[in-house]
Design an enzyme around this catalytic site. Structure first.
Site, mmCIF file in Angstrom:
data_model
loop_
_atom_site.group_PDB
_atom_site.id
_atom_site.type_symbol
_atom_site.label_atom_id
_atom_site.label_comp_id
_atom_site.label_asym_id
_atom_site.label_seq_id
_atom_site.Cartn_x
_atom_site.Cartn_y
_atom_site.Cartn_z
ATOM 1 N N ASP A 206 73.456 0.863 24.651
ATOM 2 C CA ASP A 206 72.524 -0.385 25.484
ATOM 3 C C ASP A 206 72.610 -1.305 25.066
ATOM 4 O O ASP A 206 73.080 -2.564 25.401
ATOM 5 C CB ASP A 206 70.965 -0.011 25.605
ATOM 6 C CG ASP A 206 70.963 1.349 26.211
ATOM 7 O OD1 ASP A 206 71.566 2.228 26.951
ATOM 8 O OD2 ASP A 206 69.155 2.235 26.157
ATOM 9 N N SER B 173 64.614 -2.926 27.865
ATOM 10 C CA SER B 173 64.101 -3.213 26.270
ATOM 11 C C SER B 173 65.425 -3.504 25.405
ATOM 12 O O SER B 173 65.526 -4.816 24.665
ATOM 13 C CB SER B 173 63.098 -1.852 25.439
ATOM 14 O OG SER B 173 64.661 -0.663 25.797
HETATM 15 C C1 GLA Z 1 68.431 5.509 26.618
HETATM 16 C C2 GLA Z 1 68.974 5.260 25.252
HETATM 17 C C3 GLA Z 1 70.215 5.433 24.947
HETATM 18 C C4 GLA Z 1 70.977 6.735 25.253
HETATM 19 C C5 GLA Z 1 70.773 6.934 27.139
HETATM 20 C C6 GLA Z 1 71.365 8.295 27.371
HETATM 21 O O1 GLA Z 1 69.303 4.540 27.138
HETATM 22 O O2 GLA Z 1 68.747 3.788 24.643
HETATM 23 O O3 GLA Z 1 71.539 4.416 23.688
HETATM 24 O O4 GLA Z 1 71.215 7.559 24.710
HETATM 25 O O5 GLA Z 1 69.561 6.563 27.089
HETATM 26 O O6 GLA Z 1 72.713 7.980 27.486
#
Ligand code: GLA
Length: 390
Positions: A170, A126
């Site tokens: 991310d 995403s």
């Molecule tokens: C998902 C979220 C991130 C982070 C991870 C866990 O990937 O998008 O922002 O919180 O989980 O570390």
């Protein structure tokens, strides 16, 4: 790859693509579920990612096509949009909505997406599709956003348009990733350092549990709320903005303020995990992979027992890894509730690791995981330059 994609674009739209972009996915080496608590994280961009080919049209229509999904979507240019159903195209639509609301003049665009990140695997497909769309619009329309702006606006689309209260890790990783480097990112200040991932004799393996991550979004938002609750309790005595503003010693002194057992466990994970990232960074800088691996296992155990975002599938991978002398460490990566684990595996033992983990997992879970060798790649860019480095 690019030629194939150009042909597919031509097949779909009966004209040539004018531009092509690529944004990677990511793995996180350590520092899980602490980005939204102002913590330190250590993600890397990977060489799997999302390709976007585009061409303007004169019809004032945004057309969304994907080589991964059957559903397609066309929508005329409007002043703004809201989330429409649960389709994949909401990610790029949310980005377009942001650009429009921020005052940019857009025109119709024909888009074709293709992703080679396993979908719903916790490798940030995403964030990858958000950031590739934002990067492309910014380039094509000369909007003048910086790379950090693109990260922040993509996160805001994830939070406000899609409705997942994720942190910034991310989007940051897929935008700023560098080949063979991990990003030591402070999610409070957004300061970061790209550090060499010199793994010596080891390589990074990705083990996809192939477990669909159904409840992931609601459970994720629940964890974010629980952390806010724990923070509010600590703020009765401590002048802090984030759980990660304190270390484990201070937490132990003040944890009596958190009366709820569940919130207490969540906060303990967050604060100890943040301390583990500091130790992991120091271990990596000294090429002490045994210590780095030990911290990976400790992180996994904490995500399983205190944060409760693992599950039998991810635990089974970690459980196998602990028995294999060719593995220095392993843990779940990303949000959890299924998705992927990572393992530091001796390079010359990768094939036997792969065979054995598949056998062990299949025996216990009833279906096979997928195992990949992960390469650490660059962040979002124009396709030629990315392809050149792959
Ligand atoms: C998902 C979220 C991130 C982070 C991870 C866990 O990937 O998008 O922002 O919180 O989980 O570390």
């Amino acid at each position: 790859m690019k030629n194939d994609l150009c042909q597919q674009f031509n097949r779909l739209y009966h004209k040539d693509a004018e531009n092509a972009f690529f944004s990677p996915g990511r793995v996180n080496l350590i520092g899980e579920h602490i980005d939204y608590n102002g913590g330190l994280v250590m993600p890397c961009a990977i060489t799997f990612g999302t390709y976007l080919l585009v061409s303007f049209n004169d019809d004032n229509i945004f057309r969304f096509r994907s080589l991964n999904f059957e559903d397609q979507f066309d929508i005329p240019l409007q002043r703004s949009y809201t989330k429409t159903g649960a389709g994949w195209f909401n990610y790029p639509l949310g980005i377009i909505d942001f650009f429009l609301r921020d005052g940019h003049q857009l025109r119709g665009i024909d888009m074709m997406f293709y992703g080679d990140i396993p979908i719903s695997s916790g490798l940030s497909s995403s964030a990858s599709i958000e950031v590739v769309t934002a990067f492309a619009l910014n380039e094509l329309l000369n909007c003048g956003y910086s790379r950090l702006d693109l990260v922040k606006l993509s996160k805001s689309v994830e939070n406000n348009f899609i409705g997942v209260n994720s942190g910034i890790m991310d989007q940051f990783a897929v935008a700023f990733g560098e080949k063979n480097k991990a990003l030591m990112l402070n999610c409070d200040t957004l300061e970061y350092q790209a550090v060499d991932t010199n793994l010596g004799d080891y390589i990074l393996a990705i083990i996809n549990t192939n477990k669909p991550r159904n409840l992931a979004e609601s459970k994720y938002n629940e964890r974010v709320r629980e952390c806010k609750g724990a923070l509010a309790a600590l703020q009765q005595k401590l002048d802090i903005q984030n759980l990660c503003d304190i270390d484990t010693a201070t937490f132990n002194q003040y944890k009596y303020l958190i009366k709820d057992e569940v919130l207490l466990k969540r906060a303990q994970h967050v604060i100890e995990e943040n301390d583990r990232v500091k130790l992991a960074a120091s271990a990596l800088s000294k090429n002490n992979l045994a210590e780095f691996g030990r911290l990976m296992y400790a992180s996994h155990d904490s995500l399983r027992d205190l944060y409760e975002v693992s599950g039998i599938e991810l635990d089974t991978v970690a459980e196998y890894a602990k028995t294999d002398p060719n593995v220095a460490g392993a843990r779940m990566t990303g949000a959890g509730f299924g998705g992927c684990a990572i393992a530091l595996v001796k390079e010359d033992a990768f094939d036997s690791f792969s065979k054995q983990v598949i056998a062990y997992y299949t025996d216990k879970i009833g279906y096979a995981p997928s195992v990949y060798r992960s390469l650490i790649g660059d962040g979002v860019g124009v396709l030629e330059s990315v392809i050149g480095g792959r």
